[in-house]
Design a protein around this motif. Structure first.
Motif, mmCIF file in Angstrom:
data_model
loop_
_atom_site.group_PDB
_atom_site.id
_atom_site.type_symbol
_atom_site.label_atom_id
_atom_site.label_comp_id
_atom_site.label_asym_id
_atom_site.label_seq_id
_atom_site.Cartn_x
_atom_site.Cartn_y
_atom_site.Cartn_z
ATOM 1 N N TRP A 103 43.710 83.127 44.507
ATOM 2 C CA TRP A 103 44.765 84.135 44.614
ATOM 3 C C TRP A 103 44.253 85.484 44.093
ATOM 4 O O TRP A 103 44.462 86.523 44.716
ATOM 5 N N LEU A 104 43.576 85.456 42.955
ATOM 6 C CA LEU A 104 42.989 86.705 42.413
ATOM 7 C C LEU A 104 41.993 87.308 43.392
ATOM 8 O O LEU A 104 42.010 88.514 43.649
ATOM 9 N N HIS A 147 48.636 76.103 31.997
ATOM 10 C CA HIS A 147 47.287 76.525 31.626
ATOM 11 C C HIS A 147 46.645 75.579 30.611
ATOM 12 O O HIS A 147 45.427 75.436 30.584
ATOM 13 N N LEU A 175 53.058 80.211 38.675
ATOM 14 C CA LEU A 175 52.626 78.816 38.703
ATOM 15 C C LEU A 175 53.651 78.016 37.898
ATOM 16 O O LEU A 175 53.870 78.310 36.722
ATOM 17 N N LYS A 234 44.216 77.229 41.691
ATOM 18 C CA LYS A 234 45.213 78.062 42.382
ATOM 19 C C LYS A 234 45.055 79.540 42.043
ATOM 20 O O LYS A 234 45.203 80.408 42.906
ATOM 21 N N LEU A 235 44.733 79.838 40.799
ATOM 22 C CA LEU A 235 44.674 81.219 40.322
ATOM 23 C C LEU A 235 43.462 81.982 40.864
ATOM 24 O O LEU A 235 43.604 83.120 41.342
ATOM 25 N N VAL A 288 45.260 74.936 37.440
ATOM 26 C CA VAL A 288 45.629 76.353 37.352
ATOM 27 C C VAL A 288 44.494 77.210 37.908
ATOM 28 O O VAL A 288 44.722 78.107 38.722
ATOM 29 N N HIS A 289 43.273 76.934 37.517
ATOM 30 C CA HIS A 289 42.117 77.687 38.029
ATOM 31 C C HIS A 289 41.967 77.523 39.534
ATOM 32 O O HIS A 289 41.644 78.485 40.242
ATOM 33 N N LEU A 328 51.859 86.109 40.707
ATOM 34 C CA LEU A 328 51.682 84.705 41.036
ATOM 35 C C LEU A 328 52.428 83.903 39.980
ATOM 36 O O LEU A 328 52.168 84.044 38.786
#
Length: 135
Positions: A128-129, A114, A73, A124-125, A121-122, A71
């Protein structure tokens, strides 16, 4: 000696303000987190080695050999590696070439997403995780 520390801190703060789109992220804590390692023994030698040493492999060489999900970003206001620059264009093209790569451009974000906008960021992250690794 006091001026050297204060001047360095203010210079560092000004550099960070030019990198981060979210100026509120540049607080005393961030400045100290980045400044503190410079006080360690050997810091100058490490910095000189990083700046003058061989650059190592570049993304064009590395990315085709990575098979795990990636990923990326990317802050749309990144002054160092803008999305329309050579590295940005390369990473923008990757999702259409490599099925394991996903690119998300973060609006209003600079070079260090970040730190600049951790909540974005969180946002999107974490999904995805969860999706990628079945968390």
């Amino acid at each position: 000696m006091m001026c050297i520390h204060w001047c360095f801190r203010e210079t560092l703060r000004n550099i960070l303000l030019s990198i981060y789109a979210n100026k509120e992220s540049v607080d005393e804590t961030l400045v100290e987190i980045i400044r503190e390692p410079a006080n360690e023994e050997g810091a100058l030698d490490a910095f000189v080695s990083i700046v003058t040493g061989p650059p190592g492999p570049n993304p064009v060489q590395l990315m085709p050999s990575i098979s795990i999900p990636v990923l990326v970003l990317w802050g749309d206001e990144d002054p160092f590696t803008p999305l329309d620059g050579p590295v940005g264009k390369y990473f923008s093209s990757l999702p259409s070439k490599l099925s394991n790569v996903k690119l998300i451009v973060l609006e209003g974000v600079g070079h260090c997403p970040h730190d600049d906008r951790p909540e974005l960021v969180h946002e999107k992250l974490l999904p995805w995780l969860a999706e990628t690794f079945n968390f």
